[in-house]
Write a protein that holds these residues in place. Structure first.
Motif, PDB file in Angstrom:
ATOM      1  N   GLU A 188       0.899  -1.399   0.001  1.00 39.59           N
ATOM      2  CA  GLU A 188      -0.082   0.004   0.060  1.00 39.59           C
ATOM      3  C   GLU A 188       0.895   1.140  -0.060  1.00 39.59           C
ATOM      4  O   GLU A 188       1.727   1.571   0.805  1.00 39.59           O
ATOM      5  CB  GLU A 188      -0.986  -0.238   1.291  1.00 39.59           C
ATOM      6  CG  GLU A 188      -2.098   1.013   1.308  1.00 39.59           C
ATOM      7  CD  GLU A 188      -3.042   0.915   2.174  1.00 39.59           C
ATOM      8  OE1 GLU A 188      -4.117   1.554   2.214  1.00 39.59           O
ATOM      9  OE2 GLU A 188      -2.735   0.221   3.275  1.00 39.59           O
ATOM     10  N   VAL A 189       0.678   2.244  -0.914  1.00 38.87           N
ATOM     11  CA  VAL A 189       1.417   3.228  -1.127  1.00 38.87           C
ATOM     12  C   VAL A 189       0.664   4.579  -0.769  1.00 38.87           C
ATOM     13  O   VAL A 189       1.234   5.539  -0.626  1.00 38.87           O
ATOM     14  CB  VAL A 189       2.146   3.349  -2.488  1.00 38.87           C
ATOM     15  CG1 VAL A 189       3.144   2.267  -2.392  1.00 38.87           C
ATOM     16  CG2 VAL A 189       1.078   3.614  -3.623  1.00 38.87           C
ATOM     17  N   SER A 190      -0.448   4.583  -0.918  1.00 40.85           N
ATOM     18  CA  SER A 190      -1.539   5.641  -0.574  1.00 40.85           C
ATOM     19  C   SER A 190      -2.888   5.271  -0.480  1.00 40.85           C
ATOM     20  O   SER A 190      -3.225   4.245  -0.852  1.00 40.85           O
ATOM     21  CB  SER A 190      -1.448   6.957  -1.545  1.00 40.85           C
ATOM     22  OG  SER A 190      -1.982   6.311  -2.937  1.00 40.85           O
ATOM     23  N   ARG A 191      -3.724   6.352   0.170  1.00 40.73           N
ATOM     24  CA  ARG A 191      -5.025   6.024   0.429  1.00 40.73           C
ATOM     25  C   ARG A 191      -5.899   7.074  -0.334  1.00 40.73           C
ATOM     26  O   ARG A 191      -5.431   8.233  -0.364  1.00 40.73           O
ATOM     27  CB  ARG A 191      -5.456   5.943   1.758  1.00 40.73           C
ATOM     28  CG  ARG A 191      -5.058   4.465   2.279  1.00 40.73           C
ATOM     29  CD  ARG A 191      -5.189   4.270   3.655  1.00 40.73           C
ATOM     30  NE  ARG A 191      -4.943   3.100   4.090  1.00 40.73           N
ATOM     31  CZ  ARG A 191      -4.850   2.906   5.849  1.00 40.73           C
ATOM     32  NH1 ARG A 191      -5.292   3.416   6.341  1.00 40.73           N
ATOM     33  NH2 ARG A 191      -4.124   1.613   5.793  1.00 40.73           N
ATOM     34  N   GLY A 192      -7.110   6.862  -0.565  1.00 39.02           N
ATOM     35  CA  GLY A 192      -8.120   8.041  -1.040  1.00 39.02           C
ATOM     36  C   GLY A 192      -7.900   8.209  -2.322  1.00 39.02           C
ATOM     37  O   GLY A 192      -7.188   7.924  -3.397  1.00 39.02           O
ATOM     38  N   CYS A 193      -8.664   9.250  -2.986  1.00 40.18           N
ATOM     39  CA  CYS A 193      -8.687   9.749  -4.205  1.00 40.18           C
ATOM     40  C   CYS A 193      -9.134  11.152  -4.499  1.00 40.18           C
ATOM     41  O   CYS A 193      -8.232  11.952  -4.416  1.00 40.18           O
ATOM     42  CB  CYS A 193      -9.659   8.862  -5.145  1.00 40.18           C
ATOM     43  SG  CYS A 193      -9.630   9.405  -6.927  1.00 40.18           S
ATOM     44  N   GLY A 194     -10.611  11.418  -4.487  1.00 46.08           N
ATOM     45  CA  GLY A 194     -11.301  12.778  -4.038  1.00 46.08           C
ATOM     46  C   GLY A 194     -11.177  13.449  -5.329  1.00 46.08           C
ATOM     47  O   GLY A 194     -11.436  14.539  -5.537  1.00 46.08           O
ATOM     48  N   MET A 195     -11.214  12.536  -6.632  1.00 43.83           N
ATOM     49  CA  MET A 195     -11.212  13.574  -7.620  1.00 43.83           C
ATOM     50  C   MET A 195     -12.828  13.490  -8.395  1.00 43.83           C
ATOM     51  O   MET A 195     -13.028  13.901  -9.169  1.00 43.83           O
ATOM     52  CB  MET A 195     -10.392  12.402  -8.938  1.00 43.83           C
ATOM     53  CG  MET A 195      -8.990  12.519  -8.594  1.00 43.83           C
ATOM     54  SD  MET A 195      -8.398  14.135  -8.894  1.00 43.83           S
ATOM     55  CE  MET A 195      -8.432  14.310 -10.509  1.00 43.83           C
ATOM     56  N   GLY A 196     -13.655  12.786  -7.540  1.00 42.96           N
ATOM     57  CA  GLY A 196     -15.190  13.393  -7.599  1.00 42.96           C
ATOM     58  C   GLY A 196     -15.859  12.442  -8.749  1.00 42.96           C
ATOM     59  O   GLY A 196     -16.830  12.956  -9.132  1.00 42.96           O
ATOM     60  N   CYS A 197     -15.288  11.343  -9.295  1.00 44.67           N
ATOM     61  CA  CYS A 197     -15.962  10.659 -10.468  1.00 44.67           C
ATOM     62  C   CYS A 197     -17.427   9.998  -9.496  1.00 44.67           C
ATOM     63  O   CYS A 197     -17.330   9.478  -8.514  1.00 44.67           O
ATOM     64  CB  CYS A 197     -15.180   9.366 -10.742  1.00 44.67           C
ATOM     65  SG  CYS A 197     -13.566   9.982 -11.683  1.00 44.67           S
ATOM     66  N   SER A 198     -18.450  10.268 -10.245  1.00 38.26           N
ATOM     67  CA  SER A 198     -19.692  10.165  -9.624  1.00 38.26           C
ATOM     68  C   SER A 198     -20.001   8.613  -9.422  1.00 38.26           C
ATOM     69  O   SER A 198     -20.571   8.181  -8.422  1.00 38.26           O
ATOM     70  CB  SER A 198     -20.797  10.338 -10.710  1.00 38.26           C
ATOM     71  OG  SER A 198     -20.762   9.618 -11.964  1.00 38.26           O
ATOM     72  N   PHE A 199     -19.243   7.558 -10.213  1.00 41.54           N
ATOM     73  CA  PHE A 199     -19.311   6.093  -9.833  1.00 41.54           C
ATOM     74  C   PHE A 199     -18.561   5.743  -8.472  1.00 41.54           C
ATOM     75  O   PHE A 199     -18.725   4.398  -8.113  1.00 41.54           O
ATOM     76  CB  PHE A 199     -19.398   5.188 -10.881  1.00 41.54           C
ATOM     77  CG  PHE A 199     -17.766   5.659 -11.628  1.00 41.54           C
ATOM     78  CD1 PHE A 199     -16.713   4.902 -11.404  1.00 41.54           C
ATOM     79  CD2 PHE A 199     -17.701   6.507 -12.544  1.00 41.54           C
ATOM     80  CE1 PHE A 199     -15.562   5.135 -11.607  1.00 41.54           C
ATOM     81  CE2 PHE A 199     -16.458   6.621 -13.126  1.00 41.54           C
ATOM     82  CZ  PHE A 199     -15.297   5.866 -12.710  1.00 41.54           C
ATOM     83  N   SER A 204     -15.081  11.401  -2.941  1.00 47.44           N
ATOM     84  CA  SER A 204     -14.705  12.528  -1.927  1.00 47.44           C
ATOM     85  C   SER A 204     -13.812  12.375  -0.726  1.00 47.44           C
ATOM     86  O   SER A 204     -13.725  12.985   0.026  1.00 47.44           O
ATOM     87  CB  SER A 204     -16.220  13.179  -1.270  1.00 47.44           C
ATOM     88  OG  SER A 204     -16.766  12.081  -0.590  1.00 47.44           O
ATOM     89  N   VAL A 205     -12.982  11.150  -1.001  1.00 47.13           N
ATOM     90  CA  VAL A 205     -12.206  10.839   0.202  1.00 47.13           C
ATOM     91  C   VAL A 205     -10.726  11.316  -0.397  1.00 47.13           C
ATOM     92  O   VAL A 205     -10.111  11.149  -1.431  1.00 47.13           O
ATOM     93  CB  VAL A 205     -11.792   9.289   0.211  1.00 47.13           C
ATOM     94  CG1 VAL A 205     -10.922   8.944   1.374  1.00 47.13           C
ATOM     95  CG2 VAL A 205     -13.251   8.707   0.631  1.00 47.13           C
ATOM     96  N   PRO A 206     -10.207  12.561   0.375  1.00 43.50           N
ATOM     97  CA  PRO A 206      -8.846  12.994   0.109  1.00 43.50           C
ATOM     98  C   PRO A 206      -7.826  12.009   0.021  1.00 43.50           C
ATOM     99  O   PRO A 206      -7.736  11.113   0.481  1.00 43.50           O
ATOM    100  CB  PRO A 206      -8.566  13.937   1.155  1.00 43.50           C
ATOM    101  CG  PRO A 206     -10.026  14.105   1.928  1.00 43.50           C
ATOM    102  CD  PRO A 206     -10.699  12.939   1.733  1.00 43.50           C
ATOM    103  N   LEU A 207      -7.053  12.521  -1.182  1.00 44.35           N
ATOM    104  CA  LEU A 207      -5.840  11.573  -1.477  1.00 44.35           C
ATOM    105  C   LEU A 207      -4.708  11.963  -0.223  1.00 44.35           C
ATOM    106  O   LEU A 207      -4.357  13.001   0.037  1.00 44.35           O
ATOM    107  CB  LEU A 207      -5.365  12.016  -2.796  1.00 44.35           C
ATOM    108  CG  LEU A 207      -4.062  11.325  -3.230  1.00 44.35           C
ATOM    109  CD1 LEU A 207      -4.247   9.831  -3.399  1.00 44.35           C
ATOM    110  CD2 LEU A 207      -3.491  11.816  -4.651  1.00 44.35           C
ATOM    111  N   SER A 208      -4.294  10.855   0.172  1.00 46.23           N
ATOM    112  CA  SER A 208      -3.372  10.855   1.299  1.00 46.23           C
ATOM    113  C   SER A 208      -1.771  11.235   0.525  1.00 46.23           C
ATOM    114  O   SER A 208      -1.726  11.157  -0.856  1.00 46.23           O
ATOM    115  CB  SER A 208      -3.208   9.542   2.178  1.00 46.23           C
ATOM    116  OG  SER A 208      -2.538   8.492   1.387  1.00 46.23           O
ATOM    117  N   ASP A 209      -0.898  11.509   1.476  1.00 48.55           N
ATOM    118  CA  ASP A 209       0.341  11.584   0.888  1.00 48.55           C
ATOM    119  C   ASP A 209       0.953  10.163   0.587  1.00 48.55           C
ATOM    120  O   ASP A 209       0.665   9.032   1.172  1.00 48.55           O
ATOM    121  CB  ASP A 209       1.139  12.211   2.068  1.00 48.55           C
ATOM    122  CG  ASP A 209       0.864  13.756   2.407  1.00 48.55           C
ATOM    123  OD1 ASP A 209       0.384  14.396   1.414  1.00 48.55           O
ATOM    124  OD2 ASP A 209       1.486  14.190   3.308  1.00 48.55           O
TER     125      ASP A 209
END
Length: 480
Positions: A188-199, A204-209
């Motif tokens: 695992e190298v990061s978590r989240g995304c947050g780019m807003g794709c509807s599907f 809406s989960v912020p991308l971690s460092d």
């Protein structure tokens, strides 16, 4: 309780999600989140064993744990339910576990299944003793003792929220898995995304460092030792792999200094990793990239919330695919058949893919499935009617936690399922499919000869690839 070995179980499936695919039951999906929690507990001195349900009978898995001295007295069993599709398996497992030992305590997690709604999960699995929400690295040691449960936040026994914390990326001890040699490792190298794709559940989960590059290289070195430099591929787990330029530089330098030769795979958007960044990473082991194109139809891209500038998006996708080919990286393109899909929008995507086929190693095609039970999920499902999409079963979302879709009046659910196989055959030969699946999904023991023997015993409609080379075209309906 301290002498009782602890069981960590990842719920399996009672049947493959893609039931018509003859190879679906061979896929191994490492539950790296569960393995991370188990590794933390093992480092505290407890005896731990991690088991993946795969497609084994849940009753058999339960009996094996019981025979090994686990799941006895009131020792907790930690059950991860990674998908709503795993709920039937998990229910049978828990039923059998309580039959074997009524005093066993079952702690269940799985953030996308729980969704802060332990009551709904308990309606499916009444044998559960505790439902844990979210991630649990900061709570796993406290969860070992049932006396602590009423005071541990963010469970169905104590639903208070957790404070936001920097993601913990525990080192994974693969030897806790009796069958670890079957699996390719994950990291695992990061978590989240947050780019807003509807599907997307992580819209809406912020991308971690990013995990520090030196830490990633240290883990890769340990995998080299674990597999004695045998054949394996590591998946860099990240919903959205988006390393900044300084991280790429640090990683490439550390990889070279460590003398590594291992290869790895990642998933990213087509418009986020630059060609220059990809080229640099290819020199540091990147071999396969899963690219979330989703569609090449301008209107579908906008409906998905994928981009507001489809032309720019597709130009970037084209440039990245060309660089994949130039750098020796296999590009597997993800396609989503979305709400409002018609023969015309699909033709746009297929034409674009065909014009880039020389740069594409393979495709993964999936029809839209709506997940979740919250009011926002129901609202999203209702909003898709604007595009002509309707659920196959209007009660499914609340009952099952997911809903299959009729995408439009011209492409219903059955047609979308048929298109999955047709499109796959257009862009994947048997060798393409094997290469992509062996790298991180097929068991490490499955060589090409074994794969070919399975394929030869199957009817062509059971295969997600062409055995005679890529098919030239499919008929998807009349032009407008």
């Amino acid at each position: 309780m301290g002498d009782v070995p602890l069981a960590f179980v990842s719920a399996g499936l009672t049947q493959p999600k893609k039931g018509g695919n003859a190879f679906a039951s061979y896929n191994l999906y490492l539950n790296y989140g569960l393995l991370g929690l188990a590794s933390m507990v093992a480092r505290c001195g407890r005896t731990v064993s991690v088991h993946h349900g795969r497609f084994d009978l849940p009753e058999d898995v339960c009996d094996r744990l019981t025979a090994a001295g686990m799941a006895r007295d009131d020792s907790p069993v930690f059950l991860s339910i990674p998908s709503v599709f795993a709920l039937p398996w998990a229910a049978r497992f828990c039923r059998k576990l309580k039959q074997n030992n009524p005093d066993a305590r079952i702690v269940a997690g799985g953030r996308w299944v729980m969704d802060e709604d332990g009551a709904w999960v308990r309606s499916k699995i009444p044998e559960l003793d505790l439902c844990v929400y979210g991630t649990a690295e900061e709570r796993i040691i406290d969860l070992l003792s049932p006396r602590n449960w009423p005071f541990i936040p963010y469970t169905d026994a104590s639903p208070g929220k957790l404070s936001a914390a920097r993601p913990a990326f525990p080192a994974l001890d693969y030897r806790l898995m009796p069958d670890y040699e079957d699996f390719h490792p994950s990291l695992e190298v990061s978590r989240g995304c947050g780019m807003g794709c509807s599907f997307c559940l992580e819209a809406s989960v912020p991308l971690s460092d990013m995990r520090p590059a030196a830490e990633v290289v240290t883990a890769l070195r340990s995998y080299d030792d674990l597999y004695a430099r045998g054949q394996f591929g590591t998946y860099f787990e990240a919903s959205f792999f988006r390393p900044p330029s300084p991280w790429i530089i640090d990683f490439c330098e550390a990889y070279a200094q460590a003398g590594l030769r291992c290869r790895w795979r990642c998933e990213t958007r087509v418009d986020s990793l630059t060609p220059a960044g990809l080229s640099a990473l290819a020199g540091a082991g990147l071999k396969v990239v899963d690219l979330g194109l989703e569609s090449a139809s301008r209107i579908q891209l906008q409906r998905m919330g994928k981009t507001h500038l489809p032309e720019v998006y597709l130009r970037r996708a084209s440039a990245l695919l060309r660089e994949c080919k130039a750098s020796g990286v296999w590009a597997k393109v993800n396609v989503l058949l979305y709400a409002g899909e018609t023969h015309d929008t699909l033709r746009e995507t297929l034409d674009w893919l065909s014009s880039h086929s020389q740069y594409i190693k393979g495709v993964s095609v999936n029809p839209l499935v709506v997940y979740g039970r919250s009011p926002s999920a129901q609202s999203y499902l209702t909003s898709l009617e604007e595009y002509g999409a309707t659920p196959v079963d209007h009660e499914a979302l609340g009952r099952d936690g997911y809903a299959h879709m009729h995408l439009s009046p011209s492409i219903d659910y059955a047609a979308s399922e048929a298109l999955v196989g047709h499109i796959s055959k257009m862009f994947m030969s048997d060798r393409d499919y094997y290469d992509l699946k062996y790298f991180c999904y097929f068991p490490r023991w499955m060589d090409y000869g074994h794969f070919s023997r399975i394929a030869a015993a199957c009817a062509p409609d059971q295969l997600p690839f062409s055995t005679t080379g890529r098919e030239d075209s499919i008929y998807v309906g009349p032009a407008a």
